[in-house]
Scaffold this motif. Sequence first.
Motif, PDB file in Angstrom:
ATOM      1  N   TYR A  46     -85.048  48.505   7.578  1.00 23.79           N
ATOM      2  CA  TYR A  46     -84.543  47.790   8.758  1.00 23.79           C
ATOM      3  C   TYR A  46     -83.229  48.421   9.230  1.00 23.79           C
ATOM      4  O   TYR A  46     -83.049  48.748  10.413  1.00 23.79           O
ATOM      5  N   ASP A  47     -82.284  48.547   8.284  1.00 24.96           N
ATOM      6  CA  ASP A  47     -80.960  49.063   8.632  1.00 24.96           C
ATOM      7  C   ASP A  47     -81.054  50.482   9.186  1.00 24.96           C
ATOM      8  O   ASP A  47     -80.358  50.833  10.152  1.00 24.96           O
ATOM      9  N   PHE A  91     -85.569  44.103  14.360  1.00 26.14           N
ATOM     10  CA  PHE A  91     -84.789  43.380  15.358  1.00 26.14           C
ATOM     11  C   PHE A  91     -84.968  41.874  15.210  1.00 26.14           C
ATOM     12  O   PHE A  91     -84.018  41.104  15.371  1.00 26.14           O
ATOM     13  N   ILE A  92     -86.175  41.429  14.897  1.00 25.88           N
ATOM     14  CA  ILE A  92     -86.404  40.010  14.646  1.00 25.88           C
ATOM     15  C   ILE A  92     -85.544  39.539  13.470  1.00 25.88           C
ATOM     16  O   ILE A  92     -84.892  38.494  13.521  1.00 25.88           O
ATOM     17  N   ASP A  93     -85.521  40.348  12.416  1.00 29.04           N
ATOM     18  CA  ASP A  93     -84.725  40.007  11.238  1.00 29.04           C
ATOM     19  C   ASP A  93     -83.235  39.979  11.573  1.00 29.04           C
ATOM     20  O   ASP A  93     -82.510  39.073  11.160  1.00 29.04           O
ATOM     21  N   GLY A 147     -87.230  34.753  17.367  1.00 30.13           N
ATOM     22  CA  GLY A 147     -88.113  35.206  16.309  1.00 30.13           C
ATOM     23  C   GLY A 147     -88.969  34.120  15.718  1.00 30.13           C
ATOM     24  O   GLY A 147     -88.768  32.938  15.953  1.00 30.13           O
ATOM     25  N   GLU A 148     -89.948  34.539  14.932  1.00 30.04           N
ATOM     26  CA  GLU A 148     -90.927  33.613  14.388  1.00 30.04           C
ATOM     27  C   GLU A 148     -90.325  32.647  13.379  1.00 30.04           C
ATOM     28  O   GLU A 148     -90.847  31.562  13.167  1.00 30.04           O
ATOM     29  N   ALA A 149     -89.219  33.028  12.744  1.00 32.84           N
ATOM     30  CA  ALA A 149     -88.648  32.177  11.705  1.00 32.84           C
ATOM     31  C   ALA A 149     -87.613  31.214  12.258  1.00 32.84           C
ATOM     32  O   ALA A 149     -86.753  30.727  11.544  1.00 32.84           O
ATOM     33  N   ALA A 150     -87.694  30.934  13.552  1.00 31.50           N
ATOM     34  CA  ALA A 150     -86.683  30.093  14.165  1.00 31.50           C
ATOM     35  C   ALA A 150     -86.631  28.704  13.547  1.00 31.50           C
ATOM     36  O   ALA A 150     -87.625  28.012  13.445  1.00 31.50           O
ATOM     37  N   GLU A 151     -85.436  28.315  13.094  1.00 28.82           N
ATOM     38  CA  GLU A 151     -85.226  26.982  12.565  1.00 28.82           C
ATOM     39  C   GLU A 151     -84.148  26.254  13.350  1.00 28.82           C
ATOM     40  O   GLU A 151     -83.821  25.122  13.058  1.00 28.82           O
ATOM     41  N   LEU A 206     -97.427  46.705  21.744  1.00 27.75           N
ATOM     42  CA  LEU A 206     -96.042  46.357  21.420  1.00 27.75           C
ATOM     43  C   LEU A 206     -95.503  45.341  22.413  1.00 27.75           C
ATOM     44  O   LEU A 206     -94.774  44.421  22.037  1.00 27.75           O
ATOM     45  N   GLY A 207     -95.863  45.512  23.683  1.00 23.11           N
ATOM     46  CA  GLY A 207     -95.406  44.565  24.698  1.00 23.11           C
ATOM     47  C   GLY A 207     -95.856  43.149  24.395  1.00 23.11           C
ATOM     48  O   GLY A 207     -95.083  42.196  24.530  1.00 23.11           O
ATOM     49  N   ARG A 208     -97.125  43.013  23.963  1.00 21.57           N
ATOM     50  CA  ARG A 208     -97.626  41.672  23.621  1.00 21.57           C
ATOM     51  C   ARG A 208     -96.890  41.106  22.408  1.00 21.57           C
ATOM     52  O   ARG A 208     -96.556  39.922  22.374  1.00 21.57           O
ATOM     53  N   GLU A 209     -96.633  41.968  21.428  1.00 20.57           N
ATOM     54  CA  GLU A 209     -95.930  41.504  20.241  1.00 20.57           C
ATOM     55  C   GLU A 209     -94.480  41.170  20.557  1.00 20.57           C
ATOM     56  O   GLU A 209     -93.917  40.217  20.011  1.00 20.57           O
ATOM     57  N   PHE A 210     -93.864  41.963  21.439  1.00 21.38           N
ATOM     58  CA  PHE A 210     -92.484  41.712  21.853  1.00 21.38           C
ATOM     59  C   PHE A 210     -92.357  40.332  22.487  1.00 21.38           C
ATOM     60  O   PHE A 210     -91.438  39.567  22.189  1.00 21.38           O
TER      61      PHE A 210
END
Length: 216
Positions: free
Chosen positions: A26-27, A72-74, A90-94, A140-144
Amino acid sequence: MVQKPTQQKPAPNSTRRSERSRRAIYDAALALVSEVGYPKTTIEGIAARAGVGKQTIYRWWSSKADVLLEAFIDLSAQAAEAAHRPEVIGEAAEYEIPDTGDLEADLKQVLRATVDELLDPKFEIPSRALAAEGVVNEQLGREFVGKLLEPQLQLYVKRLRSAQDQGAVRPEIDPRIALELFVSPLAQRWLQYTGPISYEYVDTLVDYALHGLARR
């Protein structure tokens, strides 16, 4: 002479090792995009920067775009948690947009936080790279949109529905369309460099969206 039992070393933790490798990747991906740009960033470069084999990356991701998207999500989730921000991408939104009972103040607060992020090079560079690549890379656009944008937009939908329940927004309003009155102009101005983005700008967007253009 009695021999002391040898102390066995603990077995290596493969899960922890995998997490370290993932974090290093990631980094490396985010750093390279910032330093050399998206076109010059390669899987080979990411692997070398992260200190892992190229096959380690391909075991988890199929392309550099996938690596950058997940990184970027992370990054966004970590920043939101560290700053105790009310919204997160992101998917992990709390986190959620605050509901103080004052819709105008709540929207301005979250949009000001968005301005801070959009102007931070750490977020701006990879975000622009993903947005640009998503135009030519349909998958990628759909995933973005699905992983980054839509979860955040749904937080606005939830807050606007709460405002409807409180009588602050007309019941027939479609929240998913209404949020575009202040989110879309900000995104367009940022992506196309059509003007500066600032707290004053997003405050004005909220004012116009909530109060309209007709004489009060």
